[in-house]
Structures are given as C-alpha cells and as structure tokens.
Write an enzyme that holds these catalytic residues in place. Structure first.
Site: not given
Length: 350
Positions: A39, A325, A328
């Site tokens: 991600s 967040d 990340h």
C-alpha cells in the site's frame, strides 16, 4: 556522448526549494519505472478487488488532482508517482489494473503494487490482495502488451534500462508475524527474516529472468513508530515499539547483505538496497527540521488507529503531519522521502 539530467529539488523549512541536476552516466537512460509491493506504493490496483485493503473513497485523495480518491493510500501522491515525476518521465505512475489505462502509458512504466501485500504469500492471502507472484504474472502480461506496441527490440531495450522498485515487508512483520500466532509458532524473528529474504530472492530471480536489470529493494521503515503500533503496543505514552523496529532492522540488514552478494551473481545487473528506515526515522525524531509539527499521530480521525474505512474525517492542516493515517505518510512526507532516496541511491543503479 549523451548526458541525461534529472531535476532534483531539495525542500527546506519555510517552503524554500533549491533545484539542481543529477547527471546520469554517458549513454545511460531510464525509459520507464515499474513498481511492485504494497500500500505504500499502490496507485489503485486494489480498487476492483474484494478486499478491505482499498481506499478509493474520501477523504483519501483529498489533495490529489481535483480531490479525487484514486486508491492511493494517502491524501495525494505516493512514492510511485514521485519516482517518475522527479526522474522527469511523467507526472503519475498509473496502476496496471486501472480500467482507464492508456496504451501509451505502458511504454513509460506502470504499477503492479497491491495494498496489503507482502513477501510472505500468507500476508497477501489474509488480506485478499495480489501477492508478489500475482504481481509477476501481471508483469508477464504487461510484457506481451508492450511487445505488441513497440516490437521485440524496443521492448528489450525498455526492460533492460528501466528501474524496478520493490517496496514491501511492513505487513509481513506487523500483521502476519506479530499480529497472529501461525508464523510465530514455526519461526523466531531471525528465521522469519530469512524466510522473507528468500521470497525476495525468488522475486528478483523472476524479474531478472524477464529482462529486468536495475532492481531496487526497499528496506522496511521504522514500523514500531507507526501511529497504529504506538497505540496498540507502545503503552500509555505511545512510544515507538522496540521489538517491531528491531525486527525491521534485522530484516533490513539481511536484505542489504543479500543485495550486495547477489548483485555480483546476476550478469549486467544492478541490485540496490534502498534504506528507508534511517531516512524516515530522522524525520519522525526531528519533525521541525523538515517542516512538520506532528510525528506520532496521523491526520485522519484521532490519528492514533484509523486507517482505510475507519478514516472518516481529517485534521485541518495535513501539511503539519508526517502521517496521513495510522499507517501511511502524507503526500508532503512521501515527496521528501523519495527525494532523499534518489539523492542517496540513484547512482547505484548505474
């Protein structure tokens, strides 16, 4: 002789920027960039998957072009985009599975990364995302399309001169190893790190066999300092979690050793270990030096635990935050990180 110059900008506090050129050796060039991993670098490949590991909804992408959520796990661009931008190739690195992908984009590189993936196949299986083996299968499919577009000779030239970046491993340690008992019952931390390096080796061999020659293996960042891990395991004071950081450092040392030794065994290749641990840790430890105010919480929600669907509201100024967040980074932090990486490691690919 041809010299290629890529513009690299240094970013300082008070938004002062100084740009200078990094020269690529004579008769060398980078026609495309290909990214694999999780991600941190996914630009939307998970959007069509039945998984909770996708973010194609607000507030993700709030600072992206037009404020559109694209499946990037940040408020804006991610490292994949900054790699091609700073190398002067294009503005964004599109997801290979993007249904709007144009044929001409294939020539300058695409992204195969899948949020939630890892070196360990179990990591991707648990998250219901595209494993590294699956990403290699997509790359093989891509090669067929590229050959149809440009022909065999040009295809070989693109594959041999492009940069290939593998960015993964954090999910393996935080989720698969420390998050559930299955792997811990069979492996201690050193042997699990060895297992991950073996998977990395298999991946490199696969890429090399398909024509890749300039391959970057990114180390795991200081995952013990992620807001989520501080909250879950950092005690009342939400300190960085030592055992997670130590596991990341152990894996990184083994990956770096592998990169150094294996690079000599693959003819005409450049296998480069990319240190992200120390670069990011310095930013986290010294946020003001880099123009940030908050380093232990994310901008999203309370900043302590929210990620993906739990991220329903944001802070007033994401530029103050290193983290978007609980897992990340913000676009601003990613831009800084990629710049530092290119300055430190770009020459190693030549």
């Amino acid at each position: 002789m041809k010299f290629y110059f890529y513009k690299i900008c240094s970013f300082f506090v008070l938004s002062i920027s100084v740009c200078y050129a990094i020269s690529i050796p004579p008769n060398k060039f980078v026609p495309a960039v290909f990214v694999f991993g999780d991600s941190i670098v996914d630009t939307g490949n998970n959007n069509g998957l039945k998984t909770i590991a996708k973010v194609n909804y607000p507030p993700y992408g709030k600072d992206f072009m037009g404020g559109i959520p694209t499946g990037r796990f940040s408020n804006g661009k991610v490292p994949s985009d900054f790699l091609v931008e700073e190398l002067g190739i294009k503005d964004l690195l599109p997801a290979y599975l993007d249904p709007t992908l144009q044929a001409e984009n294939l020539i300058t590189g695409v992204n195969f990364a899948s949020g939630g993936a890892g070196y360990d196949p179990l990591t991707s299986e648990l998250a219901k995302v595209i494993s590294l083996d699956g990403q290699v299968i997509l790359f093989k499919e891509y090669i067929v399309k590229l050959t149809e577009l440009v022909g065999e000779d040009r295809k070989n030239e693109i594959l041999a001169n492009s940069l290939y970046m593998l960015v993964t491993g954090a999910n393996d340690i935080t989720n698969t190893y420390f998050g559930m008992p299955l792997r811990k019952s069979y492996y201690d931390v050193p042997s699990y790190a060895d297992l991950l390096v073996n998977f990395a080796s298999s991946f490199v061999q696969d890429l090399y066999g398909l024509g890749a020659r300039r391959i970057g293996l990114f180390g795991i960042p200081p995952i013990g300092c992620l807001p989520s891990q501080r909250t879950l395991k950092g005690g009342e004071a939400r300190q960085c979690v030592d055992n997670l950081n130590q596991a990341a450092q152990l894996f990184n040392s083994k990956l770096e050793a592998y990169s150094s030794s294996q690079g000599n065994k693959l003819p005409n290749s450049r296998l480069v270990y990319v240190d992200t641990y120390n670069v990011l840790l310095d930013v986290i430890d010294n946020p003001q030096r880099y123009g940030f105010k908050i380093s232990d919480k994310g901008c999203c929600g309370t900043g302590k635990i929210e990620v993906a669907e739990l991220c329903t509201y944001t802070c007033s100024s994401d530029s103050d935050y290193i983290f978007w967040d609980s897992f990340h980074l913000t676009e601003k932090a990613y831009r800084l990180l990629v710049h530092q990486i290119l300055v430190q490691h770009l020459s190693g690919f030549f």
